[in-house]
Design a protein around this motif. Structure first.
Motif, short mmCIF file in Angstrom:
data_model
loop_
_atom_site.label_atom_id
_atom_site.label_comp_id
_atom_site.label_asym_id
_atom_site.label_seq_id
_atom_site.Cartn_x
_atom_site.Cartn_y
_atom_site.Cartn_z
N SER A 149 0.84 -1.20 0.00
CA SER A 149 0.00 0.00 0.00
C SER A 149 0.88 1.24 0.00
CB SER A 149 -0.89 0.03 1.25
OG SER A 149 -1.77 -1.06 1.25
N LEU A 150 0.41 2.27 -0.68
CA LEU A 150 1.12 3.54 -0.78
C LEU A 150 0.10 4.65 -0.51
CD1 LEU A 150 3.63 5.25 -1.70
CD2 LEU A 150 2.73 5.04 -4.02
N SER A 151 0.49 5.60 0.31
CA SER A 151 -0.42 6.71 0.57
C SER A 151 0.32 8.03 0.53
CB SER A 151 -1.11 6.53 1.92
OG SER A 151 -0.18 6.64 2.96
N SER A 152 -0.45 9.08 0.35
CA SER A 152 0.09 10.42 0.36
C SER A 152 -0.91 11.33 1.04
CB SER A 152 0.33 10.92 -1.07
OG SER A 152 0.70 12.28 -1.05
N ILE A 181 -3.47 2.31 -3.46
CA ILE A 181 -3.03 3.69 -3.26
C ILE A 181 -4.16 4.49 -2.64
CG2 ILE A 181 -2.32 5.83 -4.40
CD1 ILE A 181 -0.87 4.15 -6.46
N ALA A 182 -3.82 5.29 -1.65
CA ALA A 182 -4.74 6.26 -1.06
C ALA A 182 -4.10 7.63 -1.19
CB ALA A 182 -5.02 5.94 0.41
N GLN A 183 -4.85 8.57 -1.67
CA GLN A 183 -4.33 9.92 -1.83
C GLN A 183 -5.47 10.92 -1.71
OE1 GLN A 183 -3.71 11.94 -5.32
NE2 GLN A 183 -4.28 10.30 -6.74
N ALA A 184 -5.11 12.16 -1.43
CA ALA A 184 -6.12 13.20 -1.23
C ALA A 184 -6.90 13.49 -2.50
CB ALA A 184 -5.46 14.47 -0.71
N GLY A 185 -6.22 13.45 -3.64
CA GLY A 185 -6.88 13.84 -4.88
C GLY A 185 -6.93 15.35 -4.99
N ALA A 219 -7.93 4.98 -3.93
CA ALA A 219 -9.00 5.65 -3.19
C ALA A 219 -8.61 7.10 -2.96
CB ALA A 219 -9.24 4.96 -1.85
N PHE A 220 -9.57 7.99 -3.17
CA PHE A 220 -9.37 9.40 -2.88
C PHE A 220 -9.90 9.68 -1.48
CE2 PHE A 220 -9.45 9.47 -7.55
CZ PHE A 220 -8.26 10.13 -7.78
N LEU A 236 -8.85 14.34 1.87
CA LEU A 236 -8.28 15.00 3.05
C LEU A 236 -6.83 15.33 2.73
CD1 LEU A 236 -8.43 15.89 6.00
CD2 LEU A 236 -7.76 13.56 6.64
N ARG A 237 -6.57 16.60 2.56
CA ARG A 237 -5.22 17.04 2.21
C ARG A 237 -4.57 17.63 3.45
NH1 ARG A 237 -2.89 21.16 -2.19
NH2 ARG A 237 -0.84 20.20 -2.29
N LEU A 238 -3.50 17.00 3.90
CA LEU A 238 -2.79 17.46 5.09
C LEU A 238 -1.54 18.25 4.73
CD1 LEU A 238 -3.12 14.17 7.13
CD2 LEU A 238 -4.54 16.21 7.30
N PHE A 239 -1.10 18.13 3.51
CA PHE A 239 0.12 18.80 3.08
C PHE A 239 -0.26 20.01 2.25
CE2 PHE A 239 3.46 19.40 -0.11
CZ PHE A 239 4.55 19.58 0.72
#
Length: 125
Positions: free
Chosen positions: A68-71, A92-96, A116-117, A120-123
């Motif tokens: 799994s990879l996430s951002s 993969i999970a990312q904010a989109g 999956a989007f 939620l953008r933390l960066f």
């Protein structure tokens, strides 16, 4: 790579701090030390570890599946997906929210990766 038997088997001296162990594992895997760095690195261990070879790394990485990879931001270009495909990434999970989301989704589809989007953008920058 932190699960490779050589990495898991590193014998640190008693009293080495957790973050120093983390950094040492990264440097052990990368293996690109200057003369002064190698002395400091070697001082962390009960016995100087045998280097991990490029072939050992490549062999281990080829066997990875279901990674799994996430951002906490987003993957703006497909090159991250292309690169991840070499290391067993399947999820993969990312904010989109990138203008390139469609291209990135297409790349995931090509590699049969689930994405999956999180929305939620933390960066932020």
């Amino acid at each position: 790579m932190r699960h490779h038997p050589k990495v898991k088997g590193l014998k640190f001296k008693s009293g080495v701090k957790r973050q120093d162990k983390v950094n040492a594992r990264v440097r052990y895997i990368e293996g690109d030390f200057t003369a002064s760095e190698i002395k400091s690195f070697e001082s962390l261990f009960e016995a100087v570890p045998e280097p991990i070879t490029k072939e050992e790394i490549e062999s281990f990485m080829r066997k990875l599946k279901g990674v799994s990879l996430s951002s906490d931001a987003f993957f703006p270009f497909r090159d991250s997906i292309d690169h991840a495909s070499k290391f067993g990434v399947e999820y993969i999970a990312q904010a989109g929210g990138s203008v390139m989301d469609d291209e990135v989704v297409k790349a995931c589809d090509e590699y049969e990766m689930a994405m999956a989007f999180t929305k939620l953008r933390l960066f932020h920058h």
